[in-house]
Design an enzyme around this catalytic site. Structure first.
Site, short mmCIF file in Angstrom:
data_model
loop_
_atom_site.label_atom_id
_atom_site.label_comp_id
_atom_site.label_asym_id
_atom_site.label_seq_id
_atom_site.Cartn_x
_atom_site.Cartn_y
_atom_site.Cartn_z
N GLY A 85 0.82 -1.21 0.00
CA GLY A 85 0.00 0.00 0.00
C GLY A 85 0.85 1.24 0.00
O GLY A 85 0.62 2.17 0.78
N ALA A 86 1.84 1.29 -0.91
CA ALA A 86 2.91 2.27 -0.79
C ALA A 86 2.85 3.43 -1.76
O ALA A 86 3.73 4.29 -1.75
CB ALA A 86 4.26 1.56 -0.97
N THR A 137 -3.71 -0.73 -7.92
CA THR A 137 -4.10 -0.13 -9.20
C THR A 137 -3.47 1.24 -9.43
O THR A 137 -3.74 1.87 -10.44
CB THR A 137 -5.64 0.01 -9.28
OG1 THR A 137 -6.11 0.79 -8.18
CG2 THR A 137 -6.32 -1.35 -9.26
N ASN A 184 1.51 -2.23 5.32
CA ASN A 184 0.81 -0.96 5.46
C ASN A 184 -0.55 -0.95 4.75
O ASN A 184 -1.42 -0.18 5.12
CB ASN A 184 1.68 0.18 4.91
CG ASN A 184 0.92 1.48 4.81
OD1 ASN A 184 0.64 2.12 5.81
ND2 ASN A 184 0.59 1.88 3.59
N SER A 190 -3.86 0.50 13.88
CA SER A 190 -4.68 1.69 14.04
C SER A 190 -5.15 1.85 15.48
O SER A 190 -5.34 0.85 16.20
CB SER A 190 -5.90 1.60 13.13
OG SER A 190 -6.84 2.63 13.41
N TYR A 227 -13.11 -2.85 10.01
CA TYR A 227 -11.78 -2.24 10.01
C TYR A 227 -11.15 -2.35 11.40
O TYR A 227 -10.00 -2.77 11.55
CB TYR A 227 -11.88 -0.78 9.58
CG TYR A 227 -10.56 -0.04 9.62
CD1 TYR A 227 -9.66 -0.16 8.57
CD2 TYR A 227 -10.23 0.77 10.70
CE1 TYR A 227 -8.44 0.52 8.60
CE2 TYR A 227 -9.02 1.45 10.74
CZ TYR A 227 -8.13 1.33 9.69
OH TYR A 227 -6.93 1.98 9.74
N ALA A 238 -11.88 -4.42 13.78
CA ALA A 238 -11.60 -5.83 14.08
C ALA A 238 -10.38 -6.33 13.32
O ALA A 238 -9.57 -7.10 13.85
CB ALA A 238 -12.82 -6.68 13.74
N LYS A 283 -7.78 -4.63 12.41
CA LYS A 283 -6.56 -4.09 13.00
C LYS A 283 -6.27 -4.71 14.36
O LYS A 283 -5.10 -4.92 14.72
CB LYS A 283 -6.67 -2.56 13.11
CG LYS A 283 -6.72 -1.85 11.76
CD LYS A 283 -5.49 -2.14 10.92
CE LYS A 283 -5.44 -1.31 9.64
NZ LYS A 283 -4.21 -1.56 8.85
#
Length: 251
Positions: A10-11, A36, A86, A143, A156, A158, A160
């Site tokens: 996710g960079a 993408t 990430n 998070s 989300y 859960a 993390k």
């Protein structure tokens, strides 16, 4: 520390891009993963100092795509010494408002990337580290929501919380091989992903949650990741570093 092979998922933007810049600035070779964001990844790569960087593409919800992506990154970098998990996604699904079908879809999509995807990337990278007898580093980006709850994005939160537990399990499993696993847990960060939440009065309320009256910058999160991936942080394995400006405190 310099000269390591680093894979960041996710960079192409936000926290991930800041992490990429931090490692490249330290002399490391970085693989920029995206799903993408071809143009954004290319722009980021072109601006990085040093050489040996590359971009790799995969949908982290696809286990075979993950395996091939890690192999590509390892080949391009000459091995992987550091993994930064990430990548993450979220979708709104208030339990009192969505259909059962939408509820299921939100959970499937979120867990497939945030938890199962991260676990699969970790497996593939760890096996490369073990085969190459590398004393590696894995850093997960979690998070604040793992601890305080996410009523609008429960999957989300859960995912993390699961990532935190997974990271600590891997710290125990991989420590005997010289691989440390640690986690950073930011609150709100000033990125395009969070931009809609930081506008207007809602944004003011979010910034007021911290006594500093602001949210974190991507560079602050990247600095924490860089430290947790350092030789000096080996004994921080299993740790979860809160980075939320005292907006949420736990003991």
């Amino acid at each position: 520390m310099a000269g390591r092979g680093v894979l960041v998922t996710g960079a192409a933007r936000g926290i991930g891009a800041a992490v990429v810049r931090a490692f490249a600035g330290s002399g490391d070779r970085v693989a920029v993963h995206h799903r993408t964001s071809v143009a954004a990844a290319a722009t980021l790569l072109a601006a990085l100092p040093g050489g040996g960087h590359t971009s790799v593409r995969a949908d982290l919800a696809d286990p075979e795509a993950v395996r091939l992506m890690v192999e590509e990154a390892a080949g391009a970098l000459g091995g992987i010494d550091v993994l930064v998990n990430n990548a993450g996604t979220y979708v709104e699904h208030r339990i009192a408002e969505v259909s059962y079908e939408a509820w299921q879809a939100a959970w499937r999509e979120t867990l497939a990337v945030n938890l199962v995807g991260a676990a699969n990337v970790t497996y593939c990278v760890a096996r490369h580290m073990l085969d190459g007898q590398r004393r590696g580093r894995i850093v997960n980006v979690s998070s604040r929501g793992a601890f305080r709850g996410e009523p609008v994005f429960p999957a989300y939160g859960a995912s993390k919380a699961g990532l935190n537990a997974f990271g600590q399990s891997m710290a125990r499993a991989l420590g005997p091989f010289g691989i440390s696993v640690a986690t950073v847990a930011p609150g709100f960060v000033d990125t395009d992903m969070a931009a809609e939440f930081l506008l207007g009065e809602r944004g003011d309320r979010i910034r007021a949650q911290s006594p500093f009256g602001r949210v974190a910058t991507p560079e602050e999160v990247a600095a924490a990741v860089l430290y947790l991936a350092s030789d000096e942080a080996e004994f921080a394995t299993g740790a979860i570093l809160d980075l939320n400006g005292a907006s949420y405190l736990r003991t």
